[in-house]
Design an enzyme around this catalytic site. Structure first.
Site, short mmCIF file in Angstrom:
data_model
loop_
_atom_site.label_atom_id
_atom_site.label_comp_id
_atom_site.label_asym_id
_atom_site.label_seq_id
_atom_site.Cartn_x
_atom_site.Cartn_y
_atom_site.Cartn_z
N CYS A 53 0.76 -1.26 0.20
CA CYS A 53 0.00 -0.04 0.04
C CYS A 53 0.95 1.37 0.11
O CYS A 53 1.79 1.35 1.09
CB CYS A 53 -0.91 0.05 1.05
SG CYS A 53 -1.92 1.54 1.43
N GLY B 229 -2.57 10.22 1.19
CA GLY B 229 -2.68 11.23 0.04
C GLY B 229 -3.69 10.63 -0.89
O GLY B 229 -4.24 9.47 -0.93
N GLU B 230 -4.02 11.75 -1.59
CA GLU B 230 -5.11 11.45 -2.70
C GLU B 230 -4.28 11.46 -3.99
O GLU B 230 -3.92 12.32 -4.45
CB GLU B 230 -6.08 12.51 -2.60
CG GLU B 230 -7.03 12.74 -3.96
CD GLU B 230 -7.86 11.54 -4.29
OE1 GLU B 230 -8.61 10.91 -3.44
OE2 GLU B 230 -7.58 11.11 -5.40
N SER C 283 -7.17 4.03 -5.44
CA SER C 283 -8.41 4.42 -4.64
C SER C 283 -8.35 6.10 -4.53
O SER C 283 -7.29 6.58 -4.16
CB SER C 283 -7.94 3.65 -3.29
OG SER C 283 -8.97 4.14 -2.37
N CYS D 164 -2.32 14.95 3.44
CA CYS D 164 -3.49 15.12 2.56
C CYS D 164 -4.34 16.21 2.55
O CYS D 164 -4.47 16.66 3.68
CB CYS D 164 -4.41 13.52 2.76
SG CYS D 164 -5.51 13.60 1.23
N SER E 268 -13.56 5.67 -3.04
CA SER E 268 -13.96 5.70 -1.69
C SER E 268 -15.10 6.70 -1.52
O SER E 268 -15.03 8.02 -1.52
CB SER E 268 -12.77 6.58 -1.00
OG SER E 268 -11.52 5.59 -1.05
N LEU E 269 -16.40 6.04 -1.55
CA LEU E 269 -17.47 6.88 -1.49
C LEU E 269 -18.08 7.31 -0.40
O LEU E 269 -18.52 8.17 0.03
CB LEU E 269 -18.56 5.93 -2.31
CG LEU E 269 -19.94 6.39 -2.77
CD1 LEU E 269 -19.99 7.81 -3.29
CD2 LEU E 269 -20.79 5.41 -3.24
N HIS E 270 -18.24 6.39 0.59
CA HIS E 270 -18.70 6.56 1.91
C HIS E 270 -19.96 6.71 2.35
O HIS E 270 -20.85 6.32 3.28
CB HIS E 270 -17.78 7.19 2.67
CG HIS E 270 -16.11 6.99 2.43
ND1 HIS E 270 -15.70 5.86 2.69
CD2 HIS E 270 -15.34 8.15 2.11
CE1 HIS E 270 -14.63 6.08 2.33
NE2 HIS E 270 -14.37 6.91 2.09
N ASN F 180 -11.46 2.06 11.32
CA ASN F 180 -10.39 1.76 12.25
C ASN F 180 -10.05 2.78 13.27
O ASN F 180 -10.35 4.07 12.91
CB ASN F 180 -8.96 1.48 11.47
CG ASN F 180 -9.00 0.24 10.54
OD1 ASN F 180 -9.68 -0.89 11.26
ND2 ASN F 180 -8.97 0.12 9.50
N CYS G 115 -10.66 13.86 5.18
CA CYS G 115 -11.78 12.97 5.47
C CYS G 115 -11.65 12.89 7.00
O CYS G 115 -10.74 12.74 7.68
CB CYS G 115 -11.38 11.53 4.84
SG CYS G 115 -11.31 11.71 2.98
N CYS H 84 -10.15 9.87 8.78
CA CYS H 84 -8.75 9.44 8.53
C CYS H 84 -7.75 10.23 9.32
O CYS H 84 -7.80 11.75 9.36
CB CYS H 84 -8.60 9.67 7.05
SG CYS H 84 -6.95 9.43 6.47
N CYS I 40 -6.18 0.94 7.43
CA CYS I 40 -6.79 2.04 6.68
C CYS I 40 -7.13 3.11 7.43
O CYS I 40 -7.81 2.82 8.41
CB CYS I 40 -8.27 1.56 5.83
SG CYS I 40 -7.73 0.61 4.26
S1 SF4 Z 1 -8.81 9.02 3.25
FE1 SF4 Z 1 -7.60 9.02 1.81
S2 SF4 Z 1 -8.24 11.14 0.73
FE2 SF4 Z 1 -9.15 11.14 2.83
S3 SF4 Z 1 -7.85 12.35 3.91
FE3 SF4 Z 1 -7.50 10.21 4.22
S4 SF4 Z 1 -5.47 9.94 2.65
FE4 SF4 Z 1 -6.87 11.84 2.16
#
Ligand code: SF4
Length: 331
Positions: free
Chosen positions: A97, A152-153, A184, A104, A206-208, A283, A108, A111, A325
């Protein structure tokens, strides 16, 4: 001067004056040797490498290994920026991964990486370097899969991601099959989604949440409706083929009710049958949010399955090493 790991074997062959030379350099790197110093490479090759390329500077600052073997590497990059790379072994293969940015900007709420803000995007060489490093972790089964799901995105650093995919897939380089690479994304904009058309990778969205108001609560930087993003994914898949993975991080009392599952079923109808849903119980990490209880996650899955959707629950790996994750962050 160019970053060596950001050159495709073809570009390297041009620079060194022969495909055989480029192959020899990659062979050395795959064997864990330093091509700038390897006496197995001819003097002129090393001299050209030194004159025209530079190595990607990074080193492993820390290793956390969970009981299941999941290994989190903390790497220090140029400019003292830090990232994390996670190696997830199974019986016969290991998945890496990789991070595409240090921090980022997407914010989110579930995260930990989001709490860092964005420090900088990684270079293509820094992305390739994570996979190369993982290949050298000798105690693990062979690397077969790469997922762009670390810090990161990826669509916010698409040029570097595109270049790294070219190097990862090149038969003279890391020789990974494109179907073994998954990118992703939150789906930043319709234009960015469509810009992945030439990328031979699997996409995971990554819809959620389907509802726009709820999704903006979970991914606060989101400016586009789920409907407009869905259309971009539909268009992208109709051109390039393949299927879409949809990821739902389920949070207790937030997005895990059966009516959320019903909304999702309806929303994904245009993709049918080329869609697979992954449910990820959140998580531990961010305060005030909790993982969905297992019975609710199972009920969510059953609802989707009853309507013919392919749906799995992704079991968290490496939680105690904070390698799962949403748990990657440099504190
Ligand atoms: S889930 Fe992915 S896009 Fe969202 S803040 Fe975390 S690293 Fe960035």
């Amino acid at each position: 001067m160019t970053e060596l790991l950001a050159l495709t074997p073809e570009e390297l062959a041009e620079l060194l004056g022969g495909t055989g030379r480029a192959r020899a350099v990659w062979r050395a790197m795959l064997q864990g040797k330093d091509p700038f110093e390897d006496p197995g490479l001819s003097r002129p090759v090393r001299a050209r490498l030194r004159a025209q390329t530079f190595p990607t500077p990074f080193f492993v600052e820390r290793r956390d290994i969970a009981v299941c073997g999941t290994t989190k590497l903390r790497l220090v990059l140029a400019g003292k920026k830090r990232i994390e790379t996670v190696l997830i072994p199974s019986k016969r293969r290991t998945t890496v991964c990789v991070s595409t940015q240090s921090g980022c900007a997407r914010g989110c709420v579930f995260c930990l990486t989001a709490t860092m803000g964005l420090e900088r995007g990684l270079t293509a060489g820094e992305i390739v370097g994570q996979v190369l490093l993982a290949m050298r972790e000798a105690h693990l089964p062979a690397i077969r899969n790469v997922v762009f799901m670390g810090m990161g995105e990826p669509l916010d650093n698409l040029d570097a991601v595109r270049k790294s995919v070219a190097v990862l897939c090149d038969p003279s380089g890391l020789a990974l099959g494109p179907t073994h690479i998954t990118l992703s994304t939150v789906g930043t904009t319709p234009a960015a989604i469509l810009a992945t058309r030439d990328l031979p990778v699997q996409l995971a969205w990554s819809l959620h949440a389907v509802d726009d108001a709820l999704r903006r609560r979970l991914v606060p930087t989101m400016r586009h409706s789920t409907e407009s993003l869905r259309q971009a994914f539909v268009d992208r898949l109709s051109e390039s083929g393949g299927s879409l993975f949809v990821e739902m991080t389920l949070m207790d009392g937030v997005n895990d009710a059966l009516h959320h599952a019903d909304e999702l079923i309806e929303f994904l109808a245009p993709f049918s049958p080329s869609v697979r849903v992954n449910l990820l119980p959140m998580n531990a990490g961010r305060e005030g949010l909790h993982a969905s209880p297992e019975p609710r996650v199972k009920a969510f899955r059953q609802r989707l399955r009853d309507r013919g959707l392919f749906c799995t629950i992704r079991r968290p790996r490496g939680v105690e090493a904070r390698a799962a994750c949403g748990q990657l962050a440099i504190g």
